[in-house]
Enzyme design. Structure first.
Site, mmCIF file in Angstrom:
data_model
loop_
_atom_site.group_PDB
_atom_site.id
_atom_site.type_symbol
_atom_site.label_atom_id
_atom_site.label_comp_id
_atom_site.label_asym_id
_atom_site.label_seq_id
_atom_site.Cartn_x
_atom_site.Cartn_y
_atom_site.Cartn_z
ATOM 1 N N LYS A 156 -22.844 -39.314 27.208
ATOM 2 C CA LYS A 156 -22.493 -38.534 28.400
ATOM 3 C C LYS A 156 -23.127 -37.152 28.343
ATOM 4 O O LYS A 156 -23.718 -36.682 29.332
ATOM 5 C CB LYS A 156 -20.970 -38.413 28.536
ATOM 6 C CG LYS A 156 -20.538 -37.719 29.830
ATOM 7 C CD LYS A 156 -19.040 -37.542 29.898
ATOM 8 C CE LYS A 156 -18.593 -36.383 29.020
ATOM 9 N NZ LYS A 156 -17.159 -36.049 29.202
ATOM 10 N N ASP A 189 -17.862 -39.477 33.466
ATOM 11 C CA ASP A 189 -16.668 -38.968 32.778
ATOM 12 C C ASP A 189 -15.442 -39.610 33.423
ATOM 13 O O ASP A 189 -15.554 -40.552 34.209
ATOM 14 C CB ASP A 189 -16.614 -37.441 32.839
ATOM 15 C CG ASP A 189 -16.358 -36.927 34.259
ATOM 16 O OD1 ASP A 189 -16.407 -37.735 35.224
ATOM 17 O OD2 ASP A 189 -16.097 -35.725 34.406
#
Length: 211
Positions: free
Chosen positions: A120, A138
């Site tokens: 991420k 997320d």
């Protein structure tokens, strides 16, 4: 969700916010990298408060390395998990100095090899600092994608791969910013503000609210 509806959602999000930006404050790829690393399980507001004090003193790998772990802790101690994050920041800075000429590498494998940097974080840096059409998923993006049925998946990786597959090229650079902001301020976790949502009529969420 069919592609026509999906594209209309993206068009509305783009019209509402043509030039979306991360809410983390940064002025260089390195500042962005450190800010994203610090943002795990912390709010952007809390990270910005910490980096507003840290960056005027040290905003390069060498200058942060010179602070040492304890020095970094003093600046980030208001952020959750600051002990382990300070360790990772120092380890990351050492690798950048020793292996990358103090530059943030524009390379996924090299980024993910840095301590505290996962997929991420690498996606955010590649997208926001270098303009790659990556999609960093997320909890907000995971929720919005599944709730609206824009791109459904059982894990964040599933959702990322689905988004990469179904989002047209013209929207890929900005879509993760639109979705995270939508999840942060409108399609919130407990009581989504469906009544004030610009894509309510297109969203396929079954239990809409009037907020």
């Amino acid at each position: 969700m069919n592609n026509t509806k999906r594209v209309e959602i993206l068009k509305r999000l783009r019209e509402n916010n043509p030039n979306p930006q991360t809410e983390l404050n940064w002025n260089s790829p390195f500042e962005l990298l450190i800010a994203v690393l610090l943002s795990a399980q912390a709010t952007d507001v809390s990270v910005n408060k910490a980096t507003a004090k840290l960056y005027p003193v040290a905003n390069t790998p060498k200058s942060i390395l010179d602070l040492g772990v304890d020095g970094v802790k003093e600046y980030i101690k208001t952020i959750g998990l600051f002990n382990s994050k300070a360790e990772n920041v120092i380890k990351t800075c050492r690798i950048l100095v020793e292996q990358h000429n103090s530059e943030v590498p524009e390379n996924r494998e090299a980024l993910e090899a840095l301590p505290g940097v996962g997929r991420k974080t690498a996606n955010v840096v590649l997208n926001t600092a270098f303009g790659w059409p990556t999609i960093a998923v997320d909890t907000h993006i995971y929720r919005v994608s599944n709730r609206t049925k824009l791109a459904m998946g059982k894990t964040v990786d599933n959702v990322e791969q689905k988004l990469l597959k179904v989002i047209p090229k013209e929207f890929k650079l900005d879509v993760h910013h639109w979705l995270i902001l939508h999840g942060r301020y409108t399609c919130v976790a407990r009581k989504p503000r469906c009544g004030s949502c610009i894509i309510e009529d297109l969203c396929e969420y079954a239990t809409k609210t009037e907020l």
